[in-house]
Design an enzyme around this catalytic site. Structure first.
Site, PDB file in Angstrom:
ATOM      1  CD  GLU A 351      -3.780  15.025   6.417  1.00  0.00           C
ATOM      2  OE1 GLU A 351      -2.949  14.410   5.739  1.00  0.00           O
ATOM      3  OE2 GLU A 351      -4.962  15.154   6.076  1.00  0.00           O
ATOM      4  CD  GLU A 471      -9.729  17.821   5.418  1.00  0.00           C
ATOM      5  OE1 GLU A 471      -9.684  16.628   5.043  1.00  0.00           O
ATOM      6  OE2 GLU A 471      -8.742  18.573   5.414  1.00  0.00           O
TER       7      GLU A 471
HETATM    8  O1  G3I Z   1      -4.578  16.380 -10.865  1.00  0.00           O
HETATM    9  C1  G3I Z   1      -4.365  14.990 -11.243  1.00  0.00           C
HETATM   10  C2  G3I Z   1      -4.751  14.760 -12.655  1.00  0.00           C
HETATM   11  O2  G3I Z   1      -3.888  15.514 -13.489  1.00  0.00           O
HETATM   12  C3  G3I Z   1      -4.662  13.276 -12.953  1.00  0.00           C
HETATM   13  O3  G3I Z   1      -5.119  13.041 -14.210  1.00  0.00           O
HETATM   14  C4  G3I Z   1      -5.508  12.482 -11.956  1.00  0.00           C
HETATM   15  C5  G3I Z   1      -5.377  10.990 -12.165  1.00  0.00           C
HETATM   16  O4  G3I Z   1      -5.615  10.280 -10.992  1.00  0.00           O
HETATM   17  O5  G3I Z   1      -5.075  12.784 -10.668  1.00  0.00           O
HETATM   18  C6  G3I Z   1      -5.217  14.147 -10.330  1.00  0.00           C
HETATM   19  O6  G3I Z   1      -4.764  14.345  -9.025  1.00  0.00           O
HETATM   20  C7  G3I Z   1      -5.611  13.852  -8.023  1.00  0.00           C
HETATM   21  C8  G3I Z   1      -6.031  15.018  -7.159  1.00  0.00           C
HETATM   22  O7  G3I Z   1      -6.771  14.556  -6.055  1.00  0.00           O
HETATM   23  C9  G3I Z   1      -6.868  16.028  -7.909  1.00  0.00           C
HETATM   24  O8  G3I Z   1      -8.053  15.441  -8.341  1.00  0.00           O
HETATM   25  C10 G3I Z   1      -4.820  12.852  -7.212  1.00  0.00           C
HETATM   26  O9  G3I Z   1      -4.560  11.691  -7.972  1.00  0.00           O
HETATM   27  C11 G3I Z   1      -5.600  12.485  -5.972  1.00  0.00           C
HETATM   28  O10 G3I Z   1      -4.778  11.697  -5.137  1.00  0.00           O
HETATM   29  C12 G3I Z   1      -6.014  13.708  -5.234  1.00  0.00           C
HETATM   30  O11 G3I Z   1      -6.759  13.323  -4.101  1.00  0.00           O
HETATM   31  C13 G3I Z   1      -6.984  14.320  -3.158  1.00  0.00           C
HETATM   32  C14 G3I Z   1      -6.337  13.918  -1.855  1.00  0.00           C
HETATM   33  O12 G3I Z   1      -6.623  14.889  -0.864  1.00  0.00           O
HETATM   34  C15 G3I Z   1      -4.845  13.806  -1.996  1.00  0.00           C
HETATM   35  O13 G3I Z   1      -4.219  13.628  -0.795  1.00  0.00           O
HETATM   36  C16 G3I Z   1      -8.477  14.441  -2.947  1.00  0.00           C
HETATM   37  O14 G3I Z   1      -9.075  14.972  -4.140  1.00  0.00           O
HETATM   38  C17 G3I Z   1      -8.771  15.378  -1.786  1.00  0.00           C
HETATM   39  O15 G3I Z   1     -10.142  15.329  -1.489  1.00  0.00           O
HETATM   40  C18 G3I Z   1      -8.004  14.920  -0.569  1.00  0.00           C
HETATM   41  O16 G3I Z   1      -8.230  15.835   0.476  1.00  0.00           O
HETATM   42  C19 G3I Z   1      -7.583  15.525   1.700  1.00  0.00           C
HETATM   43  C20 G3I Z   1      -7.300  16.830   2.391  1.00  0.00           C
HETATM   44  O17 G3I Z   1      -6.581  17.688   1.544  1.00  0.00           O
HETATM   45  C21 G3I Z   1      -6.550  16.617   3.691  1.00  0.00           C
HETATM   46  N1  G3I Z   1      -7.261  15.698   4.539  1.00  0.00           N
HETATM   47  C22 G3I Z   1      -7.622  14.438   3.936  1.00  0.00           C
HETATM   48  C23 G3I Z   1      -8.422  14.677   2.667  1.00  0.00           C
HETATM   49  C24 G3I Z   1      -8.924  13.391   2.087  1.00  0.00           C
HETATM   50  O18 G3I Z   1      -7.853  12.574   1.701  1.00  0.00           O
END
Ligand code: G3I
Length: 555
Positions: A351, A471
């Site tokens: 990205e 994805e």
């Molecule tokens: O790990 C913390 C945890 O400690 C906390 O309690 C919790 C509270 O919200 O958050 C957790 O982190 C989250 C993390 O996922 C793990 O679950 C983040 O808030 C959350 O923002 C994060 O989202 C991920 C996202 O990428 C972040 O950019 C999604 O799971 C994941 O599916 C998504 O994947 C991305 C690809 O890597 C790149 N392309 C887009 C795709 C979708 O956004």
């Protein structure tokens, strides 16, 4: 020797035709594996533009540019070249010497072309671009003769080159790998294409040959009757498609192992997860996914090495170029080194392009991440080069390296911008193996057409790159996509991948609807409800599953 005493013209003319094209007279026959002539095959050369032919009913073709080869006389002196880092010096007994230095990858793709002119028998420094790791091919065309030889990116290398296609090498450093011995025989690559067949790239050792024999594999379009996604993706002997899913370490369901043979850790290999503070690496959650995938005979793609998001603040607050380069290199090498060849591929850069809107329109530009701000867009070829060099020097030559992005799957401002950049990065020697179309369809991302996805995929694969759907999900929240359209997309885009031999994998961003990232993402219009974007709900196959399975089965 006065290397720098000569006046030099250095004109970088990337992707420009050679100023002194070699004489080409090639003929042969194209048959299909199993036997039988193939008519209407387009035959072109990778290294010499503008010459192409089509096979006749007997599968025969002739490529001829009407030039006559000027053979060097017995007295002709060989050229000597000396490579010092990126600087190439050429010496010759002839006082006046001008021509073109071209560098090819070992697959015959020209990555650079530089004109030079010299007097007094020696050139000044001819600056080469970053070479791809491993073997490159050096071609010097001058005064009607062509000199070729293997070229490795060594700190220092010297050799003597004999004219035309024969090459004599003296490797003063003794550092050539065993494959180098083969390379002095390769002068170019013949590309044969016909719809319904896998594109073929055949290395050739001479521009003069009358008995070339090329065999092409037809894409088996016969329908299959596989009953799992992974079996359907593997049902064609000459076009295997990996079927993948993103998984979190906290949820590794048996269903995923039944249906998929490819895994992308959803968050566990990102920078914040593995190097939250500088130099302190932790791989526990990622290791759990890797060992689970290995137990289930699944391949794994690492995700991702260089990304502006999920990037710890100690990295985003770096202020100097040298420190960021050193940090990026160490991160890439340590993380790749930890997992080694347990992984089959890496998303190296994720990205790096932004537009005004996440649907890929308006003001496409390099994303102003810390990497871009301090290193310029060169951070992308550099990251790929660090990854390739590390893989190749640690016995991971088959590791695939990908650029991954969203809303690049169809024609829009972002994908057009990326087309241009990818060509430039490849020309600069970036060792990119393929492009991941994330294929998040619907809010917050774009909604393509099936035809536009096909055209865009053809664009990248015709550059010699693999393409992955990396994805995939199709979000129904906000009713921007209807259920009927969702089914059409899942079937149509799967078929696009099946029909493109260089589409190597389809990965969904999760197994069950309930676990989709979209459900809790503010821009998805879901507000906590289900995005209904995947192939399963609570472990049950949905109609979306059937569309993908049918597409994979060629139905
Ligand atoms: O790990 C913390 C945890 O400690 C906390 O309690 C919790 C509270 O919200 O958050 C957790 O982190 C989250 C993390 O996922 C793990 O679950 C983040 O808030 C959350 O923002 C994060 O989202 C991920 C996202 O990428 C972040 O950019 C999604 O799971 C994941 O599916 C998504 O994947 C991305 C690809 O890597 C790149 N392309 C887009 C795709 C979708 O956004």
């Amino acid at each position: 020797m006065k290397w720098y005493s000569i006046s030099v013209f250095m004109i970088f003319a990337l992707f420009q035709s050679l100023s002194a094209a070699p004489a080409v007279s090639l003929s042969g026959t194209v048959t299909k594996s199993g036997g039988g002539a193939v008519k209407d095959v387009t035959v072109t050369l990778a290294g010499v533009g503008g010459i192409s032919a089509t096979t006749d009913a007997s599968g025969k073709f002739t490529l001829d540019n009407g030039l006559t080869s000027i053979m060097p006389s017995a007295q002709t002196q060989p050229l000597t070249f000396h490579l010092n880092g990126k600087e190439l010096f050429i010496q010759s007994a002839e006082k006046e010497l001008s021509g073109t230095v071209s560098i090819y990858s070992s697959e015959g793709k020209r990555v650079s072309s530089v004109d030079f002119k010299q007097t007094n028998g020696a050139s000044g420094a001819i600056l080469l671009p970053a070479l791809s790791a491993g073997l490159n091919l050096l071609k010097i065309t001058t005064n009607g003769r062509t000199y070729t030889g293997p070229l490795l990116q060594l700190p220092n290398q010297s050799a003597r080159l004999q004219g035309t296609s024969s090459t004599s090498m003296s490797n003063q450093l003794g550092l050539f790998r065993s494959t180098a011995a083969m390379a002095d025989a390769i002068v170019d690559t013949l590309i044969t294409k016909k719809s319904g067949f896998t594109d073929k790239r055949t290395p050739i050792s001479s521009y003069i040959s009358s008995n070339l024999s090329i065999t092409m594999d037809s894409i088996v379009m016969a329908t299959c009757n596989a009953t799992t996604l992974k079996a359907a993706g593997s049902c064609r002997s000459n076009h295997q498609i990996l079927l993948g899913t993103a998984l979190p370490a906290s949820n590794l369901p048996a269903l995923a192992a039944q249906e998929f043979n490819f895994v992308t850790p959803e968050n566990e290999m990102k920078w914040d997860a593995v190097e939250g503070s500088e130099g302190n690496f932790s791989f526990g959650s990622a290791d759990n996914i890797v060992s689970w995938a290995q137990q289930n005979n699944m391949k794994i793609k690492g995700h991702c090495l260089v990304w502006h998001n999920q990037l710890p603040s100690w990295v985003s607050s770096i202020t100097t170029r040298d420190r960021l380069l050193a940090v990026m290199k160490k991160h890439i090498e340590t993380v790749m080194g930890h997992f080694g060849s347990k992984l089959a591929a890496w998303d190296v850069v994720n990205e790096s392009i932004s537009t005004d809107s996440d649907v890929g329109t308006g003001n496409a530009q390099m994303r102003p991440s810390v990497f871009y701000k301090l290193l310029g867009e060169d951070f992308i070829p550099t990251a790929f080069k660090y990854a390739r060099d590390y893989a190749d020097s640690h016995n991971m030559q088959s590791m695939k390296l990908y650029y991954n992005d969203y809303s690049i799957d169809a024609d829009n401002d972002k994908s057009r911008f990326l087309h241009t950049k990818i060509k430039q990065w490849l020309a600069a020697g970036a060792p990119i193996d393929g492009i991941g179309f994330q294929m998040h369809i619907g809010p917050p991302n774009n909604i393509p057409t099936v035809q536009s996805v096909k055209d865009n995929m053809d664009y990248y694969t015709s550059l010699g790159l693999d393409v992955l759907i990396s994805e995939w999900d199709i979000n129904l929240c906000g009713s921007k996509v209807t259920s009927a359209q969702q089914l059409e997309f899942f079937h149509g885009i799967t078929s696009v991948c099946v029909n493109n031999p260089k589409c190597t994998a389809i990965t969904f961003w999760g197994v069950n609807d309930g676990n989709s990232w979209l459900n809790g993402f503010s821009g998805s219009l879901c507000n906590g409800s289900s995005s209904q974007s995947l192939l399963f709900n609570n472990g049950q196959k949905k109609p979306t599953y059937t569309e993908v399975l049918n597409g994979l089965n060629g139905k």
